[in-house]
Scaffold this motif. Structure first.
Motif, mmCIF file in Angstrom:
data_model
loop_
_atom_site.group_PDB
_atom_site.id
_atom_site.type_symbol
_atom_site.label_atom_id
_atom_site.label_comp_id
_atom_site.label_asym_id
_atom_site.label_seq_id
_atom_site.Cartn_x
_atom_site.Cartn_y
_atom_site.Cartn_z
ATOM 1 N N GLU A 160 17.499 40.697 4.573
ATOM 2 C CA GLU A 160 17.142 41.076 3.265
ATOM 3 C C GLU A 160 15.814 40.357 2.519
ATOM 4 N N GLU A 161 15.462 40.854 1.526
ATOM 5 C CA GLU A 161 14.241 40.632 1.042
ATOM 6 C C GLU A 161 14.736 39.124 0.272
ATOM 7 N N ASN A 162 13.649 38.056 0.580
ATOM 8 C CA ASN A 162 13.955 36.656 -0.063
ATOM 9 C C ASN A 162 13.224 36.450 -0.948
ATOM 10 N N ALA A 221 13.807 30.039 -14.417
ATOM 11 C CA ALA A 221 12.346 30.061 -15.183
ATOM 12 C C ALA A 221 11.435 31.125 -14.576
ATOM 13 N N ALA A 222 11.482 31.289 -13.205
ATOM 14 C CA ALA A 222 10.765 32.236 -12.562
ATOM 15 C C ALA A 222 11.458 32.751 -11.415
ATOM 16 N N SER A 223 10.721 33.874 -10.733
ATOM 17 C CA SER A 223 11.424 34.368 -9.487
ATOM 18 C C SER A 223 10.301 35.156 -8.723
ATOM 19 N N TYR A 224 9.821 34.644 -7.499
ATOM 20 C CA TYR A 224 8.669 35.458 -6.942
ATOM 21 C C TYR A 224 9.422 36.045 -5.590
ATOM 22 N N GLN A 225 9.053 37.213 -5.218
ATOM 23 C CA GLN A 225 9.539 37.789 -3.877
ATOM 24 C C GLN A 225 8.691 37.166 -2.679
ATOM 25 N N HIS A 226 9.685 37.314 -1.830
ATOM 26 C CA HIS A 226 9.138 36.547 -0.620
ATOM 27 C C HIS A 226 9.313 37.517 0.523
ATOM 28 N N ASP A 227 8.447 37.983 1.482
ATOM 29 C CA ASP A 227 8.826 38.772 2.550
ATOM 30 C C ASP A 227 9.716 38.104 3.618
ATOM 31 N N HIS A 228 9.412 37.114 3.994
ATOM 32 C CA HIS A 228 9.934 36.285 5.102
ATOM 33 C C HIS A 228 10.941 35.239 4.706
ATOM 34 N N GLU A 229 11.911 34.985 5.654
ATOM 35 C CA GLU A 229 12.731 33.920 5.196
ATOM 36 C C GLU A 229 12.110 32.648 4.975
ATOM 37 N N ILE A 230 12.589 31.682 3.879
ATOM 38 C CA ILE A 230 11.887 30.589 3.759
ATOM 39 C C ILE A 230 12.697 29.321 4.255
ATOM 40 N N TRP A 231 12.135 28.431 5.231
ATOM 41 C CA TRP A 231 12.533 27.449 5.696
ATOM 42 C C TRP A 231 12.484 26.323 5.069
ATOM 43 N N GLN A 232 11.061 26.066 4.369
ATOM 44 C CA GLN A 232 10.751 24.829 3.565
ATOM 45 C C GLN A 232 9.616 25.428 2.576
ATOM 46 N N ALA A 244 4.416 18.725 -10.108
ATOM 47 C CA ALA A 244 3.032 18.999 -11.196
ATOM 48 C C ALA A 244 3.644 19.353 -12.591
ATOM 49 N N GLY A 245 2.939 19.268 -13.573
ATOM 50 C CA GLY A 245 3.326 19.704 -14.791
ATOM 51 C C GLY A 245 3.773 18.682 -15.819
ATOM 52 N N ASP A 246 4.407 18.927 -16.821
ATOM 53 C CA ASP A 246 5.100 18.062 -17.727
ATOM 54 C C ASP A 246 6.452 17.623 -17.068
ATOM 55 N N LYS A 247 6.962 16.636 -18.051
ATOM 56 C CA LYS A 247 8.091 15.747 -17.488
ATOM 57 C C LYS A 247 9.583 16.623 -17.565
ATOM 58 N N ARG A 248 9.533 17.982 -17.624
ATOM 59 C CA ARG A 248 10.882 18.696 -17.406
ATOM 60 C C ARG A 248 11.446 18.751 -15.853
ATOM 61 N N SER A 249 12.659 18.762 -15.785
ATOM 62 C CA SER A 249 13.219 18.786 -14.539
ATOM 63 C C SER A 249 13.235 20.054 -13.796
ATOM 64 N N ARG A 250 12.261 20.448 -12.955
ATOM 65 C CA ARG A 250 12.262 21.893 -12.505
ATOM 66 C C ARG A 250 12.351 21.886 -10.695
ATOM 67 N N TRP A 251 12.976 22.697 -10.142
ATOM 68 C CA TRP A 251 12.951 22.851 -8.838
ATOM 69 C C TRP A 251 12.661 24.049 -8.326
ATOM 70 N N LEU A 252 12.274 24.042 -7.051
ATOM 71 C CA LEU A 252 11.928 25.289 -6.404
ATOM 72 C C LEU A 252 13.082 25.836 -5.463
ATOM 73 N N VAL A 253 13.603 26.764 -5.148
ATOM 74 C CA VAL A 253 14.684 27.077 -4.168
ATOM 75 C C VAL A 253 14.102 28.111 -3.474
ATOM 76 N N GLY A 254 14.377 28.463 -2.168
ATOM 77 C CA GLY A 254 13.956 29.452 -1.458
ATOM 78 C C GLY A 254 15.076 29.911 -0.576
ATOM 79 N N THR A 255 15.382 31.053 -0.350
ATOM 80 C CA THR A 255 16.435 31.514 0.223
ATOM 81 C C THR A 255 16.057 32.009 1.805
ATOM 82 N N VAL A 256 17.255 31.919 2.649
ATOM 83 C CA VAL A 256 16.860 32.202 3.934
ATOM 84 C C VAL A 256 17.815 33.355 4.392
ATOM 85 N N SER A 257 17.189 34.521 4.400
ATOM 86 C CA SER A 257 18.083 35.537 4.803
ATOM 87 C C SER A 257 17.425 36.644 5.683
#
Lengths: 314, 814
Positions: free
Chosen positions: A38-40, A57-68, A22-35
């Protein structure tokens, strides 16, 4: 000497990578850690093509590991994270399919929350690994279980066709072309990427095959604009870009053509990673830019080499 | 005296004649006497006086007085007397002569006068009778003209009548025509019917619209139509009489143009018939493995029946070509000739079209026969060479069939141009040459193709043998054996084929203009065969060549290389072989890799030597600046690349096998149950994140470990590569799990147990990779563990030692 990609390092191991659609034509990606312990976190990374830099650009805390990670197709602010096996957003932002061992469910997403609409337990499909929508038909969904590929009719939630032995080892990923209906790629532990015409149903033979990798192929992705371009990544730490111009795609007699056409394919490998690469994603803003993510948290942005680019454009 | 007397007598006669003449001349008033004598001189001889006397007397100047006085003066009396007597006597005779003359001529005068008088009166009469005669003739002519005129009308009438009569007779025939025609048609005597119709046709055409004729015309027209139909039927049914039928239809006035098509159709049918028969007989000649014995026997019977081949005679390829040419080409030329004769140049395009298609069929048939035979020969020879396949009922020819094919080709190339004069449009010579070229080319590729398939068959046999023994502990024995077999077949086969195909060159006449490039072609095929063999190896094992790589460019398209030689037996390759791929045991990959090395190092050299000795100084020279067709360097390079590619694939396959077992072994660990759970002493990582950092730092200082480097042709390198692939899969499996403490420790123990075993394969650079991966397994387990507490190394040794003592525990643990 090929141009090196622009790299960015994450703090923890990571497996999930997705382009923001979504959004404008910037090249943006989301990455999620899998640990595990630790806090992902989920990071929104943005590529600046002029400065050739990657910014957080932004960072969000996540309680569980992110597989997808599943970014919302229309709203940049929304995303879904998956803690274990895969799920897929449809182009229609209200529906979703989730996959787990021996189970496939469809969901309807409302403002109030998710509601499961259907549930099927194809008991023997214990290795449901990946799936993707048919972008032309919201009722068709492709999945990969063990060595086989399935075509689902989501209205009845039944398998309508199955390609047995599509790979000689478990299939890790499938993706469908955004230009040509029924054109599918699959990637598997036999280190091969295969092209399929899913109209051939259970009797389908691969249209073409590329084997640029030396180990399991984890993901394979069609370029969203030029489906002659396919990205794949593997645990041999290589990202591979294949240009397959002769692939005739969905034609009934395509098998011979496809096989011979597969001979003209040109492949380029990118060795920016040192660990297994688990994710590749094309930029949504620029069809010639793509990102890859390896287990050690290295995020790399690369461009399609001019040689291949001009072959397509000219 | 006697002479004097004689002289006297003569003088007497002369005098007499002279006298008569004088008389006559005087009578007719001719006075000018030629005798203008001078007066005779008395001095003349004695006899002169008589003469002078006489002459003098007759001359004009005679002077009687002078003569008398002279005489009186000179002569004596006696002489005078004598003279006197003489003179009187002369006078007397003269008088009597005179008298005689008068008497004699008087009657004549009288009668002449009478005659003249009669003539005068007669002529006067004649004039009148002539006039009357003329008159009479004129009247006769008039009469005759009148009669003639009168008769003319009659005669005309008669003539007219007779004409009418003949017309009537003809008409009679015309009226009977329908009946006759019917009878003739019923009797089948079409020629008779056609002739009688043709006779009557002009008449019917002229009067057919009038009166009674109308019926006749209609009926006979009907009959003619029937006739035409019958003829056309006969034309179609009885192809031999096509020309006669068409002639007859033309007589009937039928449209020839429409017949053209029928004619061509019928000729085409005949030609097709010949070709069909020939095609039926084909198996008898081929008698290759692809045809069953019964089919051969049937074809054999056909050959005996329709070509009159003697029972005990074998039908060789050459004879076949001769027989077929005899039949077909003569038919073709006959068609052309008949067509020109019947239709002239109109519709020639149609003829060309039909003959061209028939000719193409013919060439196609010949080509398939020759190519089939060539393939059969090549296969049986290749089979004989490898000794492993029982090939049909053909004896393996020593020259790989080169002789037989060349002979047949010679027949064809001499026969085909014969039709050029009749049908130049077919460009028969060119196509004949083309055929020769194609067949020879096919033969070459068939020879190499068979050789290739023998080799592949051996590989497959070895694969099957390996699969059979898959359950048991397999030894390297079958592989080694197969390797020897394959290399022997290849080495001997290549040499044999090159030698055999030289046979073509010895029969240069059969190659026509094509012989220049023959050697090049042979070499090219040789190279192609080697490359295609390599690509076949890759295909056989399902090894994909990376698209766009140098190897992919150098190798021929695997599908096209041998398809034409393999025809039915392996036509389903490509897709069909996908199934075989999986069943090939990895050992075959290793075998093929070895064979490739053999090709690279030995076979290529051998081939070069054979080529050099068989075709000294030839090849590559045809185009001058063209590169030689057989480039040993390319083949060797490609063989090398293929060999390493196969080796890679072998490593990958073995690695995949390890991965599968690794996955299975890993699975129970996640359950977390196991002997290791009872371990008391644990060593905890101070901080897992710290550990990760530690590893990252460590990685910075170690060389980048390449897990999937180049595999060398050494046992150590191969084993290490296989181990790497397996261990990497192990790492990936572990990373997908979430482990509890017991599971993680179990894994740690497993790795500890594995390490000394793997160390044996781990030497040098490859060894570093293996150790790295073993560490990586443990690291992954730690990362994926909820309680990352590792076991002490000493403790692990202890557990393993106890497990060795009691194998039952070991089983329980793992």
């Amino acid at each position: 000497m090929p141009e090196r990609g622009v790299t960015y390092g994450l703090k923890y191991q990571a497996r999930s990578l997705a382009a923001v659609r979504a959004g404008d034509k910037r090249s943006r990606w989301l990455v999620g850690t899998v640990s595990l312990r630790e806090e992902n976190e989920v990071q929104l990374l943005q590529y600046d093509p002029d400065k050739e830099t990657i910014e957080l650009a932004a960072s969000y805390q996540h309680d569980h590991e992110i597989w997808q990670l599943l970014p919302h197709p229309a709203e940049a602010a929304k995303l879904l994270t998956v803690r274990n096996r895969g799920g897929q957003y449809s182009a229609n932002p209200e529906s979703l399919v989730s996959l787990e061992e021996g189970n496939i469910r469809t969901w309807s997403l409302q403002a109030s929350g998710a509601k499961m609409t259907a549930d099927s337990s194809p008991g023997d499909m214990t290795q449901l690994w990946a799936g993707c929508w048919n972008p032309f038909n919201q009722q068709t969904f492709y999945t990969a279980d063990a060595n086989n590929l399935q075509v689902w009719d989501l209205r009845s939630l039944k398998v309508v066709a199955e390609v047995q032995g599509a790979h000689s080892a478990p299939v890790r990923d499938v993706d469908s072309s955004k230009q040509r209906e029924h054109l599918l790629i699959s990637a598997g532990d036999d280190a091969k990427v295969r092209y399929w015409d899913m109209r051939q149903g259970s009797k389908a033979q691969p249209l073409a095959e590329t084997s640029t990798h030396r180990h399991w192929v984890w993901q394979a992705r069609f370029n969203p604009v030029h489906d002659q371009l396919v990205l794949s990544c593997s645990s041999d730490a290589l990202v591979s870009l294949t240009y397959n111009p002769g692939l005739m795609g969905p034609s009934p007699s395509g098998q011979q053509k496809g096989t011979s056409a597969g001979q003209d394919a040109v492949s380029r490998s990118f060795d920016d990673h040192e660990e297994s690469v688990y994710g590749v994603a094309w930029s949504h803003g620029d069809p010639w830019v793509f990102a890859s993510l390896s287990y050690d948290g290295r995020f790399v942005v690369n461009k399609v080499p001019g040689q291949i680019k001009y072959k397509i454009l000219i | 005296m006697a002479a004097a007397e004689q002289r006297m007598g003569g003088a007497m006669a002369d005098v007499k004649a002279q006298r008569v003449r004088d008389l006559l001349s005087s009578y007719y008033g001719n006075n000018d006497d030629a005798a203008s004598d001078t007066p005779e001189t008395p001095s003349e001889t004695s006899r002169a006086p008589s003469k002078h006397t006489a002459g003098g007397l007759d001359s004009l100047n005679f002077d009687a007085d002078r003569y008398l006085s002279q005489l009186l003066r000179q002569a004596r009396l006696k002489a005078l007397m004598q003279k006197h007597i003489e003179m009187s006597m002369e006078i007397k005779t003269l008088d009597s002569d005179m008298q005689n003359l008068v008497y004699e001529n008087y009657n004549k005068f009288i009668s002449a006068t009478d005659t003249i008088r009669a003539m005068k009166s007669n002529v006067g009469n004649m004039d009148t009778s002539m006039a009357s005669l003329k008159e009479m003739i004129e009247s006769v002519a008039d009469r005759s003209g009148a009669v003639n005129a009168k008769l003319q009308t009659r005669r005309d009438h008669i003539e007219e009548l007779s004409q009418v009569r003949s017309l009537l007779q003809k008409l009679q025939a015309v009226f009977e025509l329908p009946k006759q025609l019917k009878v003739a048609i019923d009797a089948g005597a079409l020629e008779v019917a056609v002739n009688s119709y043709a006779d009557a046709a002009p008449l019917l055409k002229r009067y057919g619209h009038k009166g009674a004729f109308r019926k006749v015309a209609a009926e006979s027209g009907e009959c003619a139509k029937r006739l035409t139909a019958l003829l056309r039927q006969r034309l179609v049914q009885n192809n031999d009489e096509a020309a006669e039928c068409i002639q007859m239809v033309r007589k009937l006035g039928g449209p020839i143009e429409s017949l053209q098509e029928d004619f061509l159709h019928c000729m085409q049918k005949r030609m097709t018939g010949i070709l069909d028969t020939a095609a039926g007989i084909m198996p008898a000649v081929l008698a290759s493995e692809s045809t069953s014995a019964t089919a051969t026997a049937e074809a054999r019977q056909k050959a005996e029946a329709s070509w009159g081949v003697a029972k005990d005679q074998t039908l060789t390829l050459h004879q076949y070509a001769v027989q077929l040419d005899q039949r077909f080409l003569s038919e073709l030329s006959q068609t052309g000739a008949l067509f020109s004769e019947l239709f002239g140049s109109s519709g020639r395009a149609q003829l060309v079209k039909v003959t061209r298609s028939a000719f193409s069929e013919y060439l196609k048939l010949l080509r398939s026969v020759l190519e089939g035979a060539a393939t059969g020969y090549a296969r049986s020879s290749a089979g004989a060479l490898s000794g492993s396949r029982n090939t049909g009922n053909v004896e393996a020819p020593k020259d790989w069939g080169a002789g037989a094919v060349a002979e047949a080709l010679h027949t064809i190339s001499t026969d085909v141009p014969r039709i050029h004069s009749i049908l130049p449009e077919l460009s028969a010579s060119d196509r004949g040459t083309e055929l020769v070229e194609k067949v020879v080319r096919h033969h070459i590729s068939a020879c190499f193709g068979s050789l290739e398939s023998s080799a592949v068959a051996l590989v497959e046999a070895a694969g099957a043998k390996l699969s059979e023994g898959a359950g048991r502990e397999t030894s390297a024995q079958p592989l080694a054996q197969a390797h020897t077999e394959i290399t022997t077949v290849l080495a001997r086969g290549l040499k044999a084929v090159v030698r055999a195909l030289k046979g073509y060159q010895q029969r240069q006449w059969s190659l026509l203009s094509w012989q220049d490039v023959f050697v090049d072609r042979l070499q090219g095929q040789l190279q192609h065969m080697l490359l295609s063999l390599l690509s076949r190896f890759l295909q056989l094992t399902g090894t994909a060549v990376q698209a766009g790589s140098e190897l992919a460019k150098a190798l021929p398209d695997a599908g096209t290389s041998t398809v034409d030689t393999q025809d039915a037996s392996t036509s389903g390759r490509g897709s069909g072989e996908g199934a075989d791929v999986v069943s090939q045991p990895p050992g075959v990959l290793l075998l093929l890799a070895r064979v490739c090395t053999f090709l690279e190092t030995e076979a290529v050299v051998q081939v070069m030597e054979t080529l050099a000795s068989t075709f000294p100084g030839q090849g590559g020279g045809s185009g001058g600046d063209q590169p030689p067709a057989f480039v040993a360097g390319t083949v060797a390079r490609v063989a090398g690349a293929t060999s390493s590619r196969l080796l890679d694939e072998y490593v990958a396959a073995q690695g995949a096998r390890l991965s599968l077992t690794g996955g299975a072994a890993g699975a129970p660990s996640t359950a977390g149950g196991g002997g290791a759970a009872s371990v008391s002493t644990t060593q905890s990582y101070a901080s897992p994140s710290g550990n990760a950092m530690e590893r990252n730092v460590a990685r910075l200082f170690t060389d980048h470990v390449s897990l999937f480097g180049e595999v060398q042709f050494t046992a150590a390198s191969i084993l290490a590569a296989v181990t790497c692939a397996g261990l990497k899969a192990f790492v990936e499996m572990v990373r997908l799990q979430t482990l509890n403490r017991a599971g993680m420790q179990q894994l740690q123990l497993d790795v500890h147990y594995l390490r000394p075993f793997l160390r044996r394969h781990a030497s040098g650079a490859e060894g570093a990779a293996i150790h790295h991966l073993l560490d990586e397994v443990v690291a992954a387990a730690v990362e994926r563990s909820t309680e990352p507490q590792l076991l002490d190394a000493a403790l692990m040794d202890k557990i393993l030692a106890s497990a060795k003592r009691s194998p039952a525990d070991m089983i329980d643990m793992t």
